[in-house]
Design a protein around this motif. Sequence first.
Motif, PDB file in Angstrom:
ATOM      1  N   GLU A   1      -4.777   6.974 -11.336  1.00  0.00           N
ATOM      2  CA  GLU A   1      -3.779   8.175 -11.112  1.00  0.00           C
ATOM      3  C   GLU A   1      -2.924   8.184  -9.629  1.00  0.00           C
ATOM      4  OE1 GLU A   1      -7.595   9.441  -8.692  1.00  0.00           O
ATOM      5  OE2 GLU A   1      -7.082   8.260 -10.542  1.00  0.00           O
ATOM      6  N   LEU A   2      -3.201   7.120  -8.736  1.00  0.00           N
ATOM      7  CA  LEU A   2      -2.332   6.960  -7.709  1.00  0.00           C
ATOM      8  C   LEU A   2      -1.589   5.876  -7.938  1.00  0.00           C
ATOM      9  CD1 LEU A   2      -4.990   7.347  -4.896  1.00  0.00           C
ATOM     10  CD2 LEU A   2      -3.615   9.183  -5.941  1.00  0.00           C
ATOM     11  N   ARG A   3      -1.676   4.924  -9.152  1.00  0.00           N
ATOM     12  CA  ARG A   3      -0.461   4.165  -9.008  1.00  0.00           C
ATOM     13  C   ARG A   3       0.797   4.427  -9.265  1.00  0.00           C
ATOM     14  NH1 ARG A   3      -2.572  -0.868 -10.280  1.00  0.00           N
ATOM     15  NH2 ARG A   3      -4.852  -1.164 -10.931  1.00  0.00           N
ATOM     16  N   LEU A   4       1.794   3.993  -8.714  1.00  0.00           N
ATOM     17  CA  LEU A   4       3.246   4.080  -8.818  1.00  0.00           C
ATOM     18  C   LEU A   4       3.834   3.703  -9.980  1.00  0.00           C
ATOM     19  CD1 LEU A   4       4.664   3.097  -5.648  1.00  0.00           C
ATOM     20  CD2 LEU A   4       4.380   5.201  -6.178  1.00  0.00           C
ATOM     21  N   GLY A   5       4.418   4.497 -10.810  1.00  0.00           N
ATOM     22  CA  GLY A   5       5.139   3.994 -12.098  1.00  0.00           C
ATOM     23  C   GLY A   5       6.406   3.487 -11.534  1.00  0.00           C
ATOM     24  N   PRO A   6       7.208   2.873 -12.432  1.00  0.00           N
ATOM     25  CA  PRO A   6       8.228   2.175 -12.347  1.00  0.00           C
ATOM     26  C   PRO A   6       9.391   2.978 -11.843  1.00  0.00           C
ATOM     27  CG  PRO A   6       7.756   1.569 -14.349  1.00  0.00           C
ATOM     28  CD  PRO A   6       6.963   2.645 -13.941  1.00  0.00           C
ATOM     29  N   GLU A   7       9.752   4.294 -11.997  1.00  0.00           N
ATOM     30  CA  GLU A   7      10.766   5.254 -11.527  1.00  0.00           C
ATOM     31  C   GLU A   7      10.226   5.624 -10.268  1.00  0.00           C
ATOM     32  OE1 GLU A   7      13.152   9.294 -12.625  1.00  0.00           O
ATOM     33  OE2 GLU A   7      10.964   8.632 -13.786  1.00  0.00           O
ATOM     34  N   GLN A   8       9.126   5.937 -10.005  1.00  0.00           N
ATOM     35  CA  GLN A   8       8.754   6.207  -8.623  1.00  0.00           C
ATOM     36  C   GLN A   8       8.827   4.951  -7.751  1.00  0.00           C
ATOM     37  OE1 GLN A   8       4.703   7.372  -9.916  1.00  0.00           O
ATOM     38  NE2 GLN A   8       4.842   9.275  -8.875  1.00  0.00           N
ATOM     39  N   CYS A   9       8.386   3.891  -7.992  1.00  0.00           N
ATOM     40  CA  CYS A   9       8.470   2.690  -7.253  1.00  0.00           C
ATOM     41  C   CYS A   9       9.913   2.369  -6.818  1.00  0.00           C
ATOM     42  CB  CYS A   9       7.876   1.535  -7.927  1.00  0.00           C
ATOM     43  SG  CYS A   9       7.568   0.005  -6.772  1.00  0.00           S
TER      44      CYS A   9
ATOM     45  N   ALA B   1       5.123   1.269   4.775  1.00  0.00           N
ATOM     46  CA  ALA B   1       3.999   2.259   4.695  1.00  0.00           C
ATOM     47  C   ALA B   1       4.590   3.219   5.833  1.00  0.00           C
ATOM     48  CB  ALA B   1       2.618   1.552   5.381  1.00  0.00           C
ATOM     49  N   ALA B   2       5.338   3.097   6.618  1.00  0.00           N
ATOM     50  CA  ALA B   2       5.348   4.149   7.603  1.00  0.00           C
ATOM     51  C   ALA B   2       6.087   5.093   7.250  1.00  0.00           C
ATOM     52  CB  ALA B   2       6.644   3.412   8.706  1.00  0.00           C
TER      53      ALA B   2
ATOM     54  N   HIS C   1      12.284   4.453  -6.737  1.00  0.00           N
ATOM     55  CA  HIS C   1      12.968   5.327  -5.787  1.00  0.00           C
ATOM     56  C   HIS C   1      12.179   5.466  -4.423  1.00  0.00           C
ATOM     57  CE1 HIS C   1      12.794   9.478  -3.811  1.00  0.00           C
ATOM     58  NE2 HIS C   1      13.932   9.643  -4.497  1.00  0.00           N
ATOM     59  N   PHE C   2      11.045   4.784  -4.150  1.00  0.00           N
ATOM     60  CA  PHE C   2      10.410   4.849  -2.856  1.00  0.00           C
ATOM     61  C   PHE C   2      11.065   3.628  -2.156  1.00  0.00           C
ATOM     62  CE2 PHE C   2       7.298   2.067  -0.612  1.00  0.00           C
ATOM     63  CZ  PHE C   2       7.059   2.978   0.325  1.00  0.00           C
ATOM     64  N   ILE C   3      11.281   2.537  -2.756  1.00  0.00           N
ATOM     65  CA  ILE C   3      12.070   1.186  -2.271  1.00  0.00           C
ATOM     66  C   ILE C   3      13.502   1.713  -1.919  1.00  0.00           C
ATOM     67  CG2 ILE C   3      12.864  -1.042  -2.630  1.00  0.00           C
ATOM     68  CD1 ILE C   3      10.398  -1.322  -4.412  1.00  0.00           C
ATOM     69  N   ARG C   4      14.209   2.260  -2.976  1.00  0.00           N
ATOM     70  CA  ARG C   4      15.652   2.693  -2.568  1.00  0.00           C
ATOM     71  C   ARG C   4      15.864   3.676  -1.513  1.00  0.00           C
ATOM     72  NH1 ARG C   4      19.556   3.858  -7.536  1.00  0.00           N
ATOM     73  NH2 ARG C   4      21.066   3.746  -5.747  1.00  0.00           N
ATOM     74  N   ALA C   5      14.817   4.601  -1.093  1.00  0.00           N
ATOM     75  CA  ALA C   5      14.842   5.551  -0.191  1.00  0.00           C
ATOM     76  C   ALA C   5      14.406   5.070   1.028  1.00  0.00           C
ATOM     77  CB  ALA C   5      13.947   6.729  -0.794  1.00  0.00           C
TER      78      ALA C   5
ATOM     79  N   SER D   1       5.428 -16.388   8.135  1.00  0.00           N
ATOM     80  CA  SER D   1       5.292 -15.662   6.725  1.00  0.00           C
ATOM     81  C   SER D   1       4.236 -14.760   7.028  1.00  0.00           C
ATOM     82  CB  SER D   1       5.124 -16.517   5.652  1.00  0.00           C
ATOM     83  OG  SER D   1       3.876 -17.335   5.682  1.00  0.00           O
ATOM     84  N   THR D   2       2.996 -14.904   7.418  1.00  0.00           N
ATOM     85  CA  THR D   2       2.172 -13.707   7.426  1.00  0.00           C
ATOM     86  C   THR D   2       2.710 -12.610   8.344  1.00  0.00           C
ATOM     87  OG1 THR D   2       0.221 -15.184   7.371  1.00  0.00           O
ATOM     88  CG2 THR D   2      -0.077 -13.435   8.504  1.00  0.00           C
ATOM     89  N   CYS D   3       3.034 -12.835   9.536  1.00  0.00           N
ATOM     90  CA  CYS D   3       3.838 -11.712  10.473  1.00  0.00           C
ATOM     91  C   CYS D   3       4.731 -11.074   9.760  1.00  0.00           C
ATOM     92  CB  CYS D   3       3.947 -12.328  11.744  1.00  0.00           C
ATOM     93  SG  CYS D   3       2.679 -12.828  12.758  1.00  0.00           S
ATOM     94  N   THR D   4       6.038 -11.854   9.285  1.00  0.00           N
ATOM     95  CA  THR D   4       6.929 -11.197   8.202  1.00  0.00           C
ATOM     96  C   THR D   4       6.533 -10.089   7.285  1.00  0.00           C
ATOM     97  OG1 THR D   4       8.441 -13.106   9.073  1.00  0.00           O
ATOM     98  CG2 THR D   4       9.242 -11.585   7.189  1.00  0.00           C
ATOM     99  N   ILE D   5       5.671 -10.857   6.335  1.00  0.00           N
ATOM    100  CA  ILE D   5       5.138  -9.855   5.284  1.00  0.00           C
ATOM    101  C   ILE D   5       4.243  -8.584   5.937  1.00  0.00           C
ATOM    102  CG2 ILE D   5       3.528  -9.875   3.228  1.00  0.00           C
ATOM    103  CD1 ILE D   5       4.363 -12.897   2.973  1.00  0.00           C
ATOM    104  N   ALA D   6       3.730  -8.906   6.903  1.00  0.00           N
ATOM    105  CA  ALA D   6       2.896  -7.967   7.584  1.00  0.00           C
ATOM    106  C   ALA D   6       3.628  -6.739   7.953  1.00  0.00           C
ATOM    107  CB  ALA D   6       1.834  -8.266   8.506  1.00  0.00           C
ATOM    108  N   LEU D   7       4.697  -7.237   8.568  1.00  0.00           N
ATOM    109  CA  LEU D   7       5.612  -6.045   9.153  1.00  0.00           C
ATOM    110  C   LEU D   7       6.607  -5.518   8.160  1.00  0.00           C
ATOM    111  CD1 LEU D   7       7.053  -7.733  12.670  1.00  0.00           C
ATOM    112  CD2 LEU D   7       5.895  -5.605  12.373  1.00  0.00           C
ATOM    113  N   THR D   8       6.949  -6.375   7.143  1.00  0.00           N
ATOM    114  CA  THR D   8       7.620  -5.665   6.158  1.00  0.00           C
ATOM    115  C   THR D   8       6.798  -4.519   5.233  1.00  0.00           C
ATOM    116  OG1 THR D   8       8.648  -7.548   5.604  1.00  0.00           O
ATOM    117  CG2 THR D   8       8.671  -6.065   4.004  1.00  0.00           C
ATOM    118  N   THR D   9       5.679  -4.809   5.150  1.00  0.00           N
ATOM    119  CA  THR D   9       4.653  -3.930   4.430  1.00  0.00           C
ATOM    120  C   THR D   9       4.560  -2.777   5.542  1.00  0.00           C
ATOM    121  OG1 THR D   9       3.355  -5.459   3.579  1.00  0.00           O
ATOM    122  CG2 THR D   9       2.227  -3.387   3.805  1.00  0.00           C
ATOM    123  N   LEU D  10       4.263  -3.028   6.865  1.00  0.00           N
ATOM    124  CA  LEU D  10       4.064  -1.896   7.960  1.00  0.00           C
ATOM    125  C   LEU D  10       5.507  -0.854   7.610  1.00  0.00           C
ATOM    126  CD1 LEU D  10       2.933  -2.079  11.417  1.00  0.00           C
ATOM    127  CD2 LEU D  10       5.227  -1.003  11.166  1.00  0.00           C
TER     128      LEU D  10
END
Length: 274
Positions: free
Chosen positions: A75-83, A210-211, A85-89, A198-207
Amino acid sequence: MELFTVNQETCNRDGICAAVCPLGIIAWRQGELPVPAAGAEQACIRCGHCVAVCPTASLHHRDIPLEECPAVRPELRLGPEQCAHFIRARRSIRAYKERPVEREKLAQLIDMARYAPSGVNSQGAHWLVIGNHEELRRLSGMVIDWMSWVLAEMPELARGMHVQQTIEQWHAGRDVILRGAPVLIVAHADKEHRMAASTCTIALTTLELAATSLGLGGCWAGYFNAAATVFPPLQAALGLPEGHQCFGAMMVGYPKFAYHRLPTRKTPPIDWRI
C-alpha cells in the motif's frame, strides 16, 4: 554458525533465492533445499536479496537477521503517476529559511540515504554534517580563495566556471557558494576504493530526493565540491579521515519559497536497440 540456514518446514524449494543471488553463492537443485555454495562465506556481499525475496521467510542469513527486515507494504508503493509527479516536483533549493534543521531530521535523512545502491553493496559512504553558520561562512570563503587562485593561474578554466563573476558577487555580499544554507552535508569515502565516487554520488542523490519527504530541500554544492577535491586549505579544514576524499556536498535546509508548477525538460535522445 553457517552463513545462512533454511527452515525445512516452510521452504517451498523454488530456488528463487539462488536465482537472484548476485554472486551465485546459493546452490540449489530442483526439489531440494538451497545451501551455501563453496566459498560462500568469503564471496557473500551481504546485500540481503536472499532474505528479501523469500516468499515464506524461510531463509535466515546470519548477518541479516530476519526480525530486522520488515515486510514490504504494497500500500506504500508509488504508482507511475505518483512517482513521475514526485520526481518532476523536485527542485534544487537555493533560497532557505533562517531556520536551523533539527539534528533528528538530518539523522533520519542520512538513515534513508544509506539504503541507496552501491557497487557490490560496498556501502562505503561516510558523512560529515556541518551546521554552524560561522563555520559554513569560513568554508565558503576558502572556496573563494581557491577561485582567486584559479582566476590567476588557470584563466581559461576560470572563464568556463564563471569564477570572476562568482568572486565579485561574494565580495558584494551575496553567498553564491553555499547560498546561506543552514546545513552542508558532505559525502566522503576512501579515495582508493574503486566504488567511492559512484557510491557517494548515488547516496547524495537519494538524500536529496528523500529531503522532500521531511519538508526539506537540497542543492548540490558544486563549487564547494570542486574546491574540496583539490584545495589543501579546504581539505585541512574539513578534517576528513586519512585517505578519504570529498566526493560530493549537498546544501540542505527548509525552502524559503514553495514551487507550484512542474517545468518541462528537454526530450531525451534515445537510440533504441530492442
